[in-house]
Design an enzyme around this catalytic site. Structure first.
Site, mmCIF file in Angstrom:
data_model
loop_
_atom_site.group_PDB
_atom_site.id
_atom_site.type_symbol
_atom_site.label_atom_id
_atom_site.label_comp_id
_atom_site.label_asym_id
_atom_site.label_seq_id
_atom_site.Cartn_x
_atom_site.Cartn_y
_atom_site.Cartn_z
ATOM 1 N N LYS A 1 -15.122 4.036 6.078
ATOM 2 C CA LYS A 1 -13.863 4.033 6.817
ATOM 3 C C LYS A 1 -13.960 4.985 7.998
ATOM 4 C CE LYS A 1 -10.520 2.210 3.613
ATOM 5 N NZ LYS A 1 -9.996 1.254 4.575
ATOM 6 N N GLU B 1 0.846 -1.192 0.000
ATOM 7 C CA GLU B 1 0.000 0.000 0.000
ATOM 8 C C GLU B 1 0.877 1.235 0.000
ATOM 9 O OE1 GLU B 1 -2.581 0.231 3.374
ATOM 10 O OE2 GLU B 1 -3.519 -1.715 3.018
ATOM 11 N N GLU C 1 -14.067 5.442 0.151
ATOM 12 C CA GLU C 1 -14.938 4.515 0.882
ATOM 13 C C GLU C 1 -15.526 5.215 2.099
ATOM 14 O OE1 GLU C 1 -13.131 0.643 1.556
ATOM 15 O OE2 GLU C 1 -11.772 0.984 -0.118
ATOM 16 N N GLU D 1 -8.965 8.671 5.774
ATOM 17 C CA GLU D 1 -9.023 7.328 5.205
ATOM 18 C C GLU D 1 -10.122 7.183 4.157
ATOM 19 O OE1 GLU D 1 -8.598 3.701 6.973
ATOM 20 O OE2 GLU D 1 -7.251 4.296 8.581
#
Length: 355
Positions: free
Chosen positions: A333, A279, A330, A338
């Protein structure tokens, strides 16, 4: 990505945070962008993580089609969701997949449990899904599950071998908290309480020429202290060395972190084990002005150029495979930063031009 681990790396774990700041205080460089031609046409070493922590995400079939339209060749998924695996059939994408962290102890304790996981989640798809990596543990070292990882890796390897999948690489993913020291990069060493575990893992990786996967986030170092940490060092745009480490010179923080891991591997006598980046990325929102579209585009573009054309100063001949975090914003999260690492909105419209 798990924020609690990443923020622990840069903020709570003072020994690591302090050496990160030293990296920048040693040389506060300013300069123009230092990069080669942007190479969007050949992304074989590049992938993007696909998470499901949103209640408005497109269907897996639409997601896989988006990967293909975007010419993204590698995909990382965090759990074996059947609907995602079904969508991957015949896609040609190379897949990194892992079990849930909470399942690792059972794999370590029981070959039957490892066999069952492989037979349920890998075997039904093996003829038309290209499994390349299986990650046993996402940032579980250090931590209470960490000691289970070597045995779990071995049992998953045995299970794969029993069904003829000997080419799938079994590895694990580490966060920066695995390092006990990182400045200068040549001083990189694994934390003393996990050295035995990491040595066992490295031995397994060396046997099958599999990479050790690491998560690398210069954003969190830069955002924690932008007064002392050079933007140029974070964004790959420094035109002069920020850190000199013996004969090696570092122009960016990404290389410095990776080479601290490389040095740590050398200290346990596994210099032959290579790294891959599980990541890395930069958020577009949640912490303005440091999180922004312009900053995310700059970091990700320069990271792409860098890893496709260059190794690190310590491993100049090794072009690392790397996964960007992540495909979508998203909304489930745990915090605004995030939630905003995605290349695409859930509508599949791009957050910014990239692919």
């Amino acid at each position: 990505m798990k924020t609690q681990f990443i923020f622990s790396y840069y903020l709570v774990n003072r020994r690591v945070y302090e050496v990160t700041v030293l990296l920048h205080k040693e040389g506060y460089a300013h300069g123009q962008e230092k990069t080669g031609k942007y190479m969007n046409e050949d992304a074989r070493n590049i992938g993007v993580c696909y998470g499901l922590n949103g209640n408005n995400l497109p269907s897996p079939t639409d997601v896989i089609n988006l990967y293909k339209r975007s010419q993204i060749d590698n995909i990382r998924i965090y759990e074996p969701h059947p609907e995602v695996l079904q969508a991957l059939r015949g896609s040609g994408l190379s897949v990194a997949i892992g079990p849930r962290n909470e399942d690792i102890a059972s794999f370590a304790a029981s070959q039957d449990a490892a066999n069952a996981w492989v037979n349920t989640n890998i075997v039904p798809y093996k003829n038309d899904v290209s499994f390349k990596w299986i990650n046993i543990g996402n940032e579980v070292i250090p931590g209470p599950l960490g000691a289970n990882v070597p045995a779990a890796m071995n049992n998953i390897r045995n299970a794969l071998s029993s069904v003829g999948l000997t080419g799938v690489k079994v590895t694990t993913v580490l966060a920066g908290t695995a390092l006990g020291a990182s400045f200068p990069p040549s001083a990189g060493v694994f934390a003393s309480d996990i050295t035995e575990t990491i040595t066992s893992i490295a031995g397994i990786l060396a046997q099958e020429d599999a990479p050790l996967m690491v998560n690398v986030y210069p954003y969190f170092a830069y955002s924690s202290d932008p007064t002392h940490i050079s933007a140029e060092y974070a964004f790959f745009t420094s035109t002069s060395a920020v850190v000199s480490d013996g004969r090696l010179q570092y122009f960016n923080l990404f290389d410095a972190v990776c080479d601290a891991f490389n040095a740590a591997l050398e200290k346990i006598n596994f210099a032959n084990v290579k790294l891959a980046v599980a990541e890395t990325g930069w958020p577009t929102g949640g912490n303005p002005p440091l999180s922004s579209v312009a900053n995310a585009q700059t970091y990700n573009r320069n990271l792409m150029n860098h890893v496709m054309q260059n190794g690190t100063p310590r491993r100049p001949g090794h072009l690392m495979e790397a996964f960007f975090f992540e495909m979508f914003n998203e909304n489930l999260k745990e915090n605004a930063v995030e939630q905003n690492f995605g290349f695409f909105f859930p509508s599949t419209e791009p957050v910014y031009p990239f692919w």
